[in-house]
Design a protein around this motif. Sequence first.
Motif, PDB file in Angstrom:
ATOM      1  N   SER B 195       0.826  -1.200   0.000  1.00  0.00           N
ATOM      2  CA  SER B 195       0.000   0.000   0.000  1.00  0.00           C
ATOM      3  C   SER B 195       0.869   1.263   0.000  1.00  0.00           C
ATOM      4  O   SER B 195       0.607   2.225  -0.726  1.00  0.00           O
ATOM      5  N   PHE B 196       1.929   1.232   0.806  1.00  0.00           N
ATOM      6  CA  PHE B 196       2.806   2.398   0.897  1.00  0.00           C
ATOM      7  C   PHE B 196       3.527   2.659  -0.424  1.00  0.00           C
ATOM      8  O   PHE B 196       3.724   3.807  -0.822  1.00  0.00           O
ATOM      9  N   SER B 197       3.893   1.577  -1.100  1.00  0.00           N
ATOM     10  CA  SER B 197       4.552   1.724  -2.395  1.00  0.00           C
ATOM     11  C   SER B 197       3.661   2.505  -3.363  1.00  0.00           C
ATOM     12  O   SER B 197       4.125   3.403  -4.078  1.00  0.00           O
ATOM     13  N   LYS B 198       2.383   2.181  -3.346  1.00  0.00           N
ATOM     14  CA  LYS B 198       1.442   2.886  -4.241  1.00  0.00           C
ATOM     15  C   LYS B 198       1.265   4.346  -3.817  1.00  0.00           C
ATOM     16  O   LYS B 198       1.171   5.232  -4.662  1.00  0.00           O
ATOM     17  N   GLN B 199       1.230   4.559  -2.505  1.00  0.00           N
ATOM     18  CA  GLN B 199       1.106   5.952  -2.025  1.00  0.00           C
ATOM     19  C   GLN B 199       2.283   6.789  -2.500  1.00  0.00           C
ATOM     20  O   GLN B 199       2.125   7.939  -2.904  1.00  0.00           O
TER      21      GLN B 199
END
Lengths: 136, 226
Positions: B195-199
């Motif tokens: 999720s953080f990668s996408k953020q």
Amino acid sequence: MITSKEILKLARELLCDSEVKNRAAIGRAYYASYHAIKNLAKVKLGYHAPEKGDRQSVHWHLCQFLISHSEESIQVIGCELRKLSRNRRKADYQLNATIEKNNSTLIVAMASSIIDDSKKSFIALDTDSSDQQMDA
Amino acid sequence: MPLGQPQKNHEAFLEEVFSGKPSEIRLQQIVKQLKKDKTSSPCDDAVHEVLGVALMRLNRVEQAIPELVTAFRMSPCESYANNLLLGYREADKLNEGLKFNINNLDYIRGCLATSVILAGDYSEHIIDLLEGDDVSVVRAALESGMQNELTSIFRFLVEITPYGTGYSFESDKEEGHWIIDISISLNSEESEAVSFSKQISRALSQKYSPEVLMKIVPLISYQVAA
């Protein structure tokens, strides 16, 4: 004939305590997402792969196409695919580097996640453009 | 201050600087005192160390780096690498930051390379201190004219990534272009990392051109928090 879904399944199956298999899993995960996204981009976004003899590789070309798209959700998919591509390169070429198991599982999870995202985003985009055409 | 006593004052200053965020006024006093010390002991690396730490604490990273580099240059002492690490995080997180096992020069050089990129100071006299992979990344940024973008993206990543994050850099050529990977190691669960990668991708795509995003790539890895 095989599908990108089968390639992703193989990536998951390869994950284990063996670094060489985990490296292979990273490669399969990238190619699963590359094929899935390229096909969706062709159908939904009118993407055309570069001609033979083009200076750019098909991989670079697809990422650049997605990252340059006007829709933010597509740009994000492009950025994520680019990360997978760089990880694939590292897994295949940097034999001296250590690739941890948990990061191989992360790459496979990322691939699975952006394939799902691309289905949703590209279909939503397609619906939006159809709605706009109907409105017009 | 009499000659022969700089160490005592150095420690007092360090204690003050480490105990909290120094104010601008106090910093001026420290600088004034340090200048006096410098006159009496021009080779005292403590001058640079204390000033560097104080500036770091005030988030004046650009000014702090040359001071810390000078301190580093004068002594391969481990503590200087700790000071370089201060640039990454706020003062109250210092103690956790020191959990890093800093015991070799390569690691210190890695810290220095990171500090160079964070500070955006790509001057030759600083780059001369780097070796191996660390210098190759900095050179790649310079050769491709991406040094400002690299500093900007890295600062942005440091700002948005949670504390406990580790960073490293790698460069290689792809399609005839220099590509710089920024590896970001998170203390998190796998799903959070995805999720953080996408953020991060979303945030960067709002700020940077496709050309930059193709060439500077943040790669996420994670370690499950203990």
